[in-house]
Design a protein around this motif. Structure first.
Motif, PDB file in Angstrom:
ATOM      1  N   SER A  99       0.826  -1.204   0.000  1.00 27.61           N
ATOM      2  CA  SER A  99       0.000   0.000   0.000  1.00 27.61           C
ATOM      3  C   SER A  99       0.869   1.267   0.000  1.00 27.61           C
ATOM      4  O   SER A  99       1.599   1.503  -0.957  1.00 27.61           O
ATOM      5  CB  SER A  99      -0.964  -0.052   1.199  1.00 27.61           C
ATOM      6  OG  SER A  99      -1.888   0.994   1.172  1.00 27.61           O
ATOM      7  N   TRP A 102       4.433   1.317  -1.258  1.00 24.31           N
ATOM      8  CA  TRP A 102       4.868   1.504  -2.647  1.00 24.31           C
ATOM      9  C   TRP A 102       5.627   2.827  -2.796  1.00 24.31           C
ATOM     10  O   TRP A 102       6.640   2.892  -3.482  1.00 24.31           O
ATOM     11  CB  TRP A 102       3.668   1.468  -3.602  1.00 24.31           C
ATOM     12  CG  TRP A 102       4.024   1.880  -5.005  1.00 24.31           C
ATOM     13  CD1 TRP A 102       3.588   2.993  -5.673  1.00 24.31           C
ATOM     14  CD2 TRP A 102       4.909   1.198  -5.919  1.00 24.31           C
ATOM     15  NE1 TRP A 102       4.145   3.051  -6.929  1.00 24.31           N
ATOM     16  CE2 TRP A 102       4.961   1.969  -7.107  1.00 24.31           C
ATOM     17  CE3 TRP A 102       5.665   0.040  -5.844  1.00 24.31           C
ATOM     18  CZ2 TRP A 102       5.730   1.592  -8.210  1.00 24.31           C
ATOM     19  CZ3 TRP A 102       6.433  -0.339  -6.947  1.00 24.31           C
ATOM     20  CH2 TRP A 102       6.459   0.425  -8.111  1.00 24.31           C
ATOM     21  N   ILE A 175      -7.011  -4.431  -0.071  1.00 26.81           N
ATOM     22  CA  ILE A 175      -5.685  -5.042  -0.167  1.00 26.81           C
ATOM     23  C   ILE A 175      -5.790  -6.551   0.021  1.00 26.81           C
ATOM     24  O   ILE A 175      -6.394  -7.023   0.982  1.00 26.81           O
ATOM     25  CB  ILE A 175      -4.714  -4.484   0.905  1.00 26.81           C
ATOM     26  CG1 ILE A 175      -4.658  -2.960   0.879  1.00 26.81           C
ATOM     27  CG2 ILE A 175      -3.311  -5.056   0.717  1.00 26.81           C
ATOM     28  CD1 ILE A 175      -3.871  -2.345   2.039  1.00 26.81           C
ATOM     29  N   HIS A 215      -7.512   2.348  -1.919  1.00 23.41           N
ATOM     30  CA  HIS A 215      -7.502   1.386  -3.033  1.00 23.41           C
ATOM     31  C   HIS A 215      -8.908   1.006  -3.494  1.00 23.41           C
ATOM     32  O   HIS A 215      -9.180  -0.133  -3.843  1.00 23.41           O
ATOM     33  CB  HIS A 215      -6.684   0.134  -2.656  1.00 23.41           C
ATOM     34  CG  HIS A 215      -5.338   0.449  -2.086  1.00 23.41           C
ATOM     35  ND1 HIS A 215      -4.362   1.098  -2.810  1.00 23.41           N
ATOM     36  CD2 HIS A 215      -4.816   0.227  -0.847  1.00 23.41           C
ATOM     37  CE1 HIS A 215      -3.292   1.253  -2.040  1.00 23.41           C
ATOM     38  NE2 HIS A 215      -3.536   0.749  -0.849  1.00 23.41           N
ATOM     39  N   ASP A 244       5.275  -3.627  -8.136  1.00 25.57           N
ATOM     40  CA  ASP A 244       4.155  -2.801  -7.681  1.00 25.57           C
ATOM     41  C   ASP A 244       2.979  -3.635  -7.172  1.00 25.57           C
ATOM     42  O   ASP A 244       3.070  -4.855  -7.025  1.00 25.57           O
ATOM     43  CB  ASP A 244       3.744  -1.806  -8.774  1.00 25.57           C
ATOM     44  CG  ASP A 244       3.066  -2.442  -9.979  1.00 25.57           C
ATOM     45  OD1 ASP A 244       2.562  -3.582  -9.870  1.00 25.57           O
ATOM     46  OD2 ASP A 244       3.017  -1.791 -11.051  1.00 25.57           O
ATOM     47  N   GLY A 245       1.869  -2.966  -6.894  1.00 24.20           N
ATOM     48  CA  GLY A 245       0.695  -3.595  -6.297  1.00 24.20           C
ATOM     49  C   GLY A 245      -0.161  -4.391  -7.255  1.00 24.20           C
ATOM     50  O   GLY A 245      -1.273  -4.797  -6.920  1.00 24.20           O
ATOM     51  N   GLN A 268      -2.779   2.817  -8.358  1.00 26.64           N
ATOM     52  CA  GLN A 268      -2.322   2.476  -7.008  1.00 26.64           C
ATOM     53  C   GLN A 268      -3.206   3.096  -5.927  1.00 26.64           C
ATOM     54  O   GLN A 268      -3.331   2.539  -4.837  1.00 26.64           O
ATOM     55  CB  GLN A 268      -0.866   2.942  -6.847  1.00 26.64           C
ATOM     56  CG  GLN A 268      -0.144   2.400  -5.635  1.00 26.64           C
ATOM     57  CD  GLN A 268      -0.402   3.229  -4.386  1.00 26.64           C
ATOM     58  OE1 GLN A 268      -0.587   2.682  -3.311  1.00 26.64           O
ATOM     59  NE2 GLN A 268      -0.431   4.543  -4.514  1.00 26.64           N
ATOM     60  N   TYR A 273      -5.086  -3.295  -4.163  1.00 22.92           N
ATOM     61  CA  TYR A 273      -3.637  -3.494  -4.090  1.00 22.92           C
ATOM     62  C   TYR A 273      -3.367  -4.961  -3.777  1.00 22.92           C
ATOM     63  O   TYR A 273      -3.777  -5.465  -2.724  1.00 22.92           O
ATOM     64  CB  TYR A 273      -3.043  -2.602  -2.992  1.00 22.92           C
ATOM     65  CG  TYR A 273      -1.538  -2.413  -3.109  1.00 22.92           C
ATOM     66  CD1 TYR A 273      -1.006  -1.307  -3.769  1.00 22.92           C
ATOM     67  CD2 TYR A 273      -0.662  -3.355  -2.567  1.00 22.92           C
ATOM     68  CE1 TYR A 273       0.367  -1.130  -3.882  1.00 22.92           C
ATOM     69  CE2 TYR A 273       0.708  -3.184  -2.681  1.00 22.92           C
ATOM     70  CZ  TYR A 273       1.217  -2.074  -3.336  1.00 22.92           C
ATOM     71  OH  TYR A 273       2.577  -1.912  -3.454  1.00 22.92           O
TER      72      TYR A 273
END
Length: 346
Positions: A99, A102, A175, A215, A244-245, A268, A273
């Protein structure tokens, strides 16, 4: 001495708590110059200095967990921890994060300067706090041995989908966090889930204090404000691979800087995420000897371990197996834990 290869994992919100008060002073007295730059930035924006927050006499949940305070505190602690990794012991192959982590990963990996990263984190943390749209709750889908409970994930997603069909109810995945699902939505959606899902371990569903509906599309206004305030010129080529996510890899020398800005302040912010995917990619593409989780706090270690088990990393498939491996050959080193920190900093 043979170096170990490592993937570094940066933490997100919720990792600076009562036990972490004084973290900067305790572990990073040698980085006063860096922290002074962060404090100067905060002074210019009319905000309390990061070192003053960290040096407070007592921890205040209402104060220290606010987005405009927690975000810069966590960033300062995590970036300083990254700089403290003993490079004679570890060859860092890639960096990822959870989260808000990043943003920290971008600074660790060189795509943002230390001050550029601080500007991004402080700006986004402040915007999140000013808007405070929606909230987050956590719900587990693994058992005590970190094995998925059959049907639990599907049950959670089905409930979210059903709640979201109701008038003025918003709820969805925020997430994918190892053995936990972090859900986000508006108050009506959150309350419905809390009321209608079975209560587990006498604490789940657990509402996260001072957290917005990160997110999810609720954050689109925040993303727009962030894009207006943070110039794409802050971003440069990463110096090492960044995951990355989504589990996508941004490679040094091959990253489109505008696309990196666009992802960071777009997808993002308002799309789910997938931290689990980021760890799976890290494990399979880089196959490091160890994963190093930056402080503050040690709470992210469980999610990292669970994500690696889901990827069947090194043949481990449950908590018992992970702990046996960890006792013999430490594979997960959390810098927020004193015993493991010493193994990383030298």
């Amino acid at each position: 001495m043979t170096k170990q290869t490592a993937v570094v994992v940066a933490p997100g919100r919720g990792t600076y708590n009562k036990a972490e008060l004084g973290y900067l002073t305790r572990h990073h007295a040698d980085k006063a110059e860096l922290f002074a730059q962060f404090d100067a930035f905060r002074t210019q924006t009319g905000q309390e200095a990061v070192t003053a927050l960290d040096g407070a006499e007592r921890f205040s949940g209402a104060k220290h967990t606010r987005g405009d305070h927690a975000s810069p505190l966590i960033y300062a602690a995590a970036l300083a921890d990254y700089q403290a990794i003993d490079r004679d012991k570890f060859d860092v192959l890639a960096v990822t994060g959870n989260s808000m982590g990043w943003y920290i990963a971008l600074a660790c990996g060189g795509a943002l300067s230390p001050m550029g990263g601080f500007e991004v984190v402080n700006t986004m943390g402040t915007l999140m706090q000013e808007n405070l749209i929606g909230g987050q709750i956590i719900y587990p889908f693994m058992d005590d041995n970190w094995v998925g409970i059959p049907g639990r994930r599907a049950e959670v997603f089905a409930k979210c989908a059903e709640i979201s069909t109701r008038a003025d109810h918003v709820l969805g995945l925020s997430i994918d966090l190892g053995g936990m699902l972090v859900l986000a939505g508006n108050e009506a959606g959150l309350v419905a889930f809390e009321r209608e899902m079975p209560r587990l371990e006498d604490r789940f569903p657990m509402r996260l204090p001072n957290h917005a509906g990160f997110h999810t599309h609720l954050q689109k206004p925040v993303a727009e404000q962030g894009r207006a305030r943070l110039d794409a010129g802050l971003f440069g080529q990463p110096e090492m691979p960044l995951i990355d996510g989504r589990g996508a890899i941004w490679a040094p020398g091959a990253a489109n800087k505008h696309a990196l800005w666009d992802y960071t302040l777009g997808h993002q912010v308002y799309e789910p995420y997938d931290f689990t995917a980021a760890l799976r990619v890290a494990a399979r593409e880089f196959m490091p000897d160890v994963f190093i989780v930056l402080g503050p706090g040690g709470t992210l270690g469980g999610a990292v371990a669970q994500s690696l088990l889901m990827a069947n990393w090194r043949g481990m498939s449950n908590k018992t197996g992970f702990q046996a491996e960890q006792a013999q050959t430490p594979r997960l080193l959390s810098m927020g834990r004193e015993d493991q920190r010493a193994l990383v900093t030298g």
